[in-house]
Design a protein around this motif. Structure first.
Motif: not given
Length: 280
Positions: A214-229
């Protein structure tokens, strides 16, 4: 009529920061700004209608005039309306939220707003408003990053949609954070733990896929840290212009107005915090 951005002001420096943020947001979204200064039902030294009218015509109206002037000077083309309703702040703001695009509040206030960061007003508004609520403590700019926490719940899906919309408006990057905790000893790194991390990353990618499209103009960085939210998102907020979370997630008891993560981030976020509830 386009729904406005509603902002509460009380003459404090923190509400001024909220006003500046709200005016910028209204300009980005090309919608009106509605400035609200709540008059308590009864002032300690104004016991008659005439006394209340005199008081409102002085200090309260000066607060409103100053707020309006600040906005008009910075954004001369922005449509601005103001109101001086009487009542309890939470009730007034929740009523405003029924017809607003977003409600914006300073982290702490004075007078009619009391302590908005830790007090009942903020918790009631953030937990029950029909629209997004943004709590402004520190105004940060220049990072070019919107951080959003997600766990796959309906509330976090609404938060993701809001974050992508904001990033598209601002030309910013989205940093999507899906924090999780390994059930075993934290220092013990195993193949099973690595596999769990990959599973969480795959889940995050699946949640992001429709929004990337839906938003191809938006750069996305993904993070899945093993710690408290709370720890992961509070740390990320130090390098963000906005932190976005759902009002509650998958944990806790069904029906709670405000989840523990959102509640803690009201205190620990280092940038403006947007708390999102799915619209009915």
């Amino acid at each position: 009529m386009t729904d406005p951005i509603a902002v509460g002001v009380d003459g404090s420096g923190r509400s001024l920061r909220a006003l500046v943020w709200a005016a910028h947001e209204a300009t980005l979204r090309r919608c009106p700004l509605r400035i609200i200064h709540v008059l308590p039902p009864a002032h300690s030294y104004a016991t008659t209608e005439e006394g209340r009218a005199w008081e409102a015509s002085n200090w309260d109206q000066r607060v409103m005039a100053e707020a309006t002037a600040i906005v008009q000077e910075a954004h001369p083309d922005l449509e601005v309306a103001s109101t001086l309703p009487s009542g309890t702040p939470a009730a007034v703001l929740l009523a405003e939220a029924e017809h607003a695009r977003t409600v914006v509040l300073g982290a702490k206030g004075m007078g009619g707003f009391g302590s908005l960061l830790l007090g009942s007003v903020a918790l009631q508004v953030v937990g029950h408003a029909a629209c997004p609520v943004v709590i402004v403590n520190h105004v940060t700019t220049g990072h070019g990053r919107i951080v959003v926490g997600t766990d796959g719940s309906a509330h976090s899906r609404a938060a993701l949609a809001y974050a992508f919309e904001e990033a598209s408006l601002r030309g910013s990057q989205v940093q999507a954070v899906h924090a999780w905790s390994h059930p075993g000893p934290h220092a013990y790194v195993s193949a099973a733990q690595d596999a769990m991390g990959k599973e969480h990353l795959q889940a995050l990618e699946a949640w992001l896929a429709p929004l990337r499209e839906e938003h191809p103009d938006v750069e996305v960085v993904e993070q899945v840290p093993d710690e408290s939210p709370v720890i992961a998102l509070a740390r990320a907020s130090d390098r963000a212009d906005l932190l976005v979370v759902g009002s509650r997630g998958l944990g806790g008891f069904h029906g709670l107005a405000l989840g523990s993560v959102s509640h803690h981030l009201l205190q620990f976020s280092q940038c403006p915090l947007a708390v999102i509830r799915p619209r009915a």
